[in-house]
Scaffold this active site. Structure first.
Site, mmCIF file in Angstrom:
data_model
loop_
_atom_site.group_PDB
_atom_site.id
_atom_site.type_symbol
_atom_site.label_atom_id
_atom_site.label_comp_id
_atom_site.label_asym_id
_atom_site.label_seq_id
_atom_site.Cartn_x
_atom_site.Cartn_y
_atom_site.Cartn_z
ATOM 1 N N LYS A 112 73.930 1.663 34.926
ATOM 2 C CA LYS A 112 73.635 1.610 36.352
ATOM 3 C C LYS A 112 74.902 1.120 37.055
ATOM 4 O O LYS A 112 75.329 -0.028 36.887
ATOM 5 C CB LYS A 112 72.480 0.638 36.605
ATOM 6 C CG LYS A 112 72.148 0.417 38.064
ATOM 7 C CD LYS A 112 71.794 1.703 38.794
ATOM 8 C CE LYS A 112 70.369 2.133 38.482
ATOM 9 N NZ LYS A 112 69.988 3.354 39.241
ATOM 10 N N HIS A 129 63.779 9.726 35.049
ATOM 11 C CA HIS A 129 64.129 8.507 35.769
ATOM 12 C C HIS A 129 63.150 7.382 35.416
ATOM 13 O O HIS A 129 62.053 7.638 34.939
ATOM 14 C CB HIS A 129 64.049 8.822 37.270
ATOM 15 C CG HIS A 129 64.135 7.652 38.173
ATOM 16 N ND1 HIS A 129 63.039 7.135 38.839
ATOM 17 C CD2 HIS A 129 65.191 6.894 38.546
ATOM 18 C CE1 HIS A 129 63.419 6.119 39.590
ATOM 19 N NE2 HIS A 129 64.717 5.949 39.438
#
Lengths: 428, 428
Positions: free
Chosen positions: B190, B323
């Protein structure tokens, strides 16, 4: 639940001498009735295209499917069709290189598996597909130019209740008869049989007879050039709900659309020819070659795939309608279940069902009822039908006797009407 | 089978101080646990995003769903989300104009309905979706820059087994720990937390540590300009499996792709930001703004819709990945079932699951096991899990006590780290 046996029974039923782009319907239409049996005893049925090549494909496919989990349609699909990224395409049908035929084989089996699953679980097939979006499914009156006669051979020809229809008056008469009997509220003419001027006259006659309240469609199966297609689109502007496959091929359809828009004609183009597989949709979208896709669970690889096609059509703003070939009640019920479960399917579906005879229906209780041109989606488990095994046996016997190995409308046209006939695309 | 009650229980579980584009994870993550009851007694469960707005949405939706057929998910979907051509959008949730929230509400209920259907029918959810395309579902190691600490408040903070990770070495250490524990075979960072040069150094360090055998991804959630995105794409060419949402918005992503191709960089762009609904796919396709779509059944309106997204991705040659947001085991199991049933889902899925604590799992038997970075799709009926009601009650009580009404990573970042923080898109 394991698959213990699969039977693919070839059948033939009487079919009237209907005209189309490809020629003339033979006296019998061929279908394959698929029966899947499992170790829990409930049989399930599917119906797909017939003919000897289909028989060969089923013969190759069936042995490897015995013993598989009847609830794992995905695994069966991958084995028959091949999946994303899989190398096993063709694996179980080495002689069947044709993707279309593999989709047909899978579809026949998938419908039977859904019929079984529904019966085992006490659920209608539409519930297995996610639930009903509508209670009844609309169909359109599917008009054909036709010669006299109801099909079949000398010893089982029946009354031809519709008579010949070779001109506008004949087609209007046919439309009235179908609407009176079934209550259809939209009309499709199979074109490509006569020069476009004659077929346009027929459409104008239908519009004159039924007015704006009955949506009209014409489908010449790509018999026209781009120029002719545009001319028809312009001349019939305002009276067509959609124009189906006027010209052959992706680029011709795209050119027709472009020319029509330039001329301010927004009649959408529909297709069951240039887009018959998921892999073809992207190009059609890019080229704006069609605005409405005709689904057909037989061709698109089953009911679940057809349901998924609906989602795709919503996402890419395609309209969704439904194609038909000559069929009996198993196919009709499968069509009704998937149409009921597919919100995007907002156009009335095609069906050849009225052209088949009551005595040739192979489901118990006889022909499926229409009301106001629609069929009610049954809430009984599975497809909601049972098979008349005596009639199935009779139609199988007739298939063996009728001498037709594969559908060949062109040969029959040459044999019966015009020795020089050739089904050339864009011939007008 | 009729729905007799739906309960949407807000819960909170400890969440470590993970950094992302939007700020810093708060000490607790919020979720909603959906329980659907029917007149046949089998409860089903779903899990979706939490917070007070979700509570409000469920409160508005639930009364109209009582008494509906639990097998007709389509009718329930139409009532909550609105269907093709329907005018009933928002009808049952007049205060919830946000399509995304309605999709979330439906998803939580749909998963519970599939859980119920599977239990009632003796079938795993993946069989209801069409059958398994794979037996195990791969996940990637989801790396985060993070501060020290394991989340939670003073009286229930736990050991932070991963420690801080604020530089390349820290991230490599974190990756090793996750890979050692779970066996992950691909890695996602991330990004968007630090300037791109630092994050590129981290990706290079990961590549140096794990080599070409471990695919790498980075996702800055649109924190970069087009120019920066292209620069990163060029500099990391050859070491990225895909580049996820480098720049914000459809047109920026399209520009990044165009520039990268011009420079000979074919690294695909993935997204869970510019395409989160079916209606957005067409534009993304036309603009070539992404080549991989990250599904998420919570956001895309349930497991069946996600399965259908797979077919669409095949048709339009999009890759399909998955996701994740912070979640517990109900969501993980739902993800595993749909991933197992979706052939197109060939990329390892994201999951936040390792960041949650064993004592916060609300399914019986504790945390779901990973092997070689994968979870086995269970063949037990429904989702294949049972709920630990004591722990559910404990996490519900904690939600009431924790004082967090809605997730707000930016506010927490300002409060804890940088009073001037602002989560501006394309800020680098």
């Amino acid at each position: 639940m394991r698959i213990t046996a699969i039977t693919a029974t070839p059948i033939a039923f009487a079919d009237p001498p209907l005209l189309n782009f490809a020629g003339l319907h033979q006296p019998y239409a061929l279908r394959t009735i698929v029966e899947v049996e499992t170790d829990e005893g409930i049989p399930g049925f599917g119906e797909v295209a017939g003919g000897e090549q289909m028989q060969k494909a089923f013969r190759l496919a069936i042995p490897d499917l015995i013993g598989m989990d009847a609830f794992n349609r995905q695994a069966i699909r991958q084995l028959i069709i091949g999946g994303e990224g899989s190398d096993d395409t063709h694996q179980i049908m080495p002689g069947v290189a044709d993707q279309r035929r593999r989709e047909l084989v899978y579809s026949g089996i998938e419908v039977a598996l859904l019929d079984i699953a529904g019966q085992a679980l006490g659920l209608p097939v539409h519930a297995l597909l996610g639930g009903k979006a509508r209670d009844t499914v609309d169909f359109s009156a599917y008009l054909f130019y036709k010669h006299e006669g109801g099909g079949g051979s000398d010893d089982d020809i029946r009354d031809d209740i519709y008579g010949p229809a070779l001109d506008p008056d004949g087609i209007v008469r046919q439309a009235r008869a179908l609407i009176d009997e079934y209550g259809f509220r939209s009309v499709k003419l199979k074109g490509g049989a006569f020069p476009p001027e004659q077929e346009m006259d027929t459409m104008r006659a239908l519009h004159g007879a039924f007015g704006d309240g009955v949506p009209l469609r014409i489908d010449p199966n790509g018999a026209w050039t781009v120029e002719t297609s545009v001319k028809v689109g312009v001349e019939l502007d305002g009276i067509l709900e959609y124009l189906e496959d006027p010209a052959p091929g992706m680029d011709s359809m795209s050119a027709v659309r472009g020319d029509l828009i330039t001329r301010g004609v927004m009649t959408p183009l529909a297709t069951n020819m240039i887009v018959t597989r998921f892999e073809r949709i992207a190009e059609a979208y890019e080229k704006d070659a069609c605005q409405i896709i005709l689904s057909d669970h037989h061709i698109w690889g089953g009911l679940q795939a057809t349901h998924e096609l609906g989602r795709l059509c919503e996402a890419f703003s395609f309209g969704l309608s439904m194609h038909s070939n000559s069929h009996l009640g198993i196919s009709l019920m499968a069509m009704v279940h998937v149409a009921a479960a597919t919100p995007a399917l907002t156009y009335a579906c095609d069906t050849h069902y009225p052209w088949q005879r009551a005595e040739d229906e192979i489901i118990q209780g006889g022909r499926i009822a229409f009301e106001d041109g629609a069929v009610r989606a049954p809430d009984a488990p599975g497809l909601g039908i049972e098979i008349d095994r005596d009639n199935l046996a009779r139609l199988h016997e007739r298939c063996r006797a009728c001498g037709i190995a594969e559908r060949d409308d062109a040969a029959y046209m040459r044999n019966r009407v015009d020795p020089t006939f050739s089904p050339d695309p864009a011939r007008w």
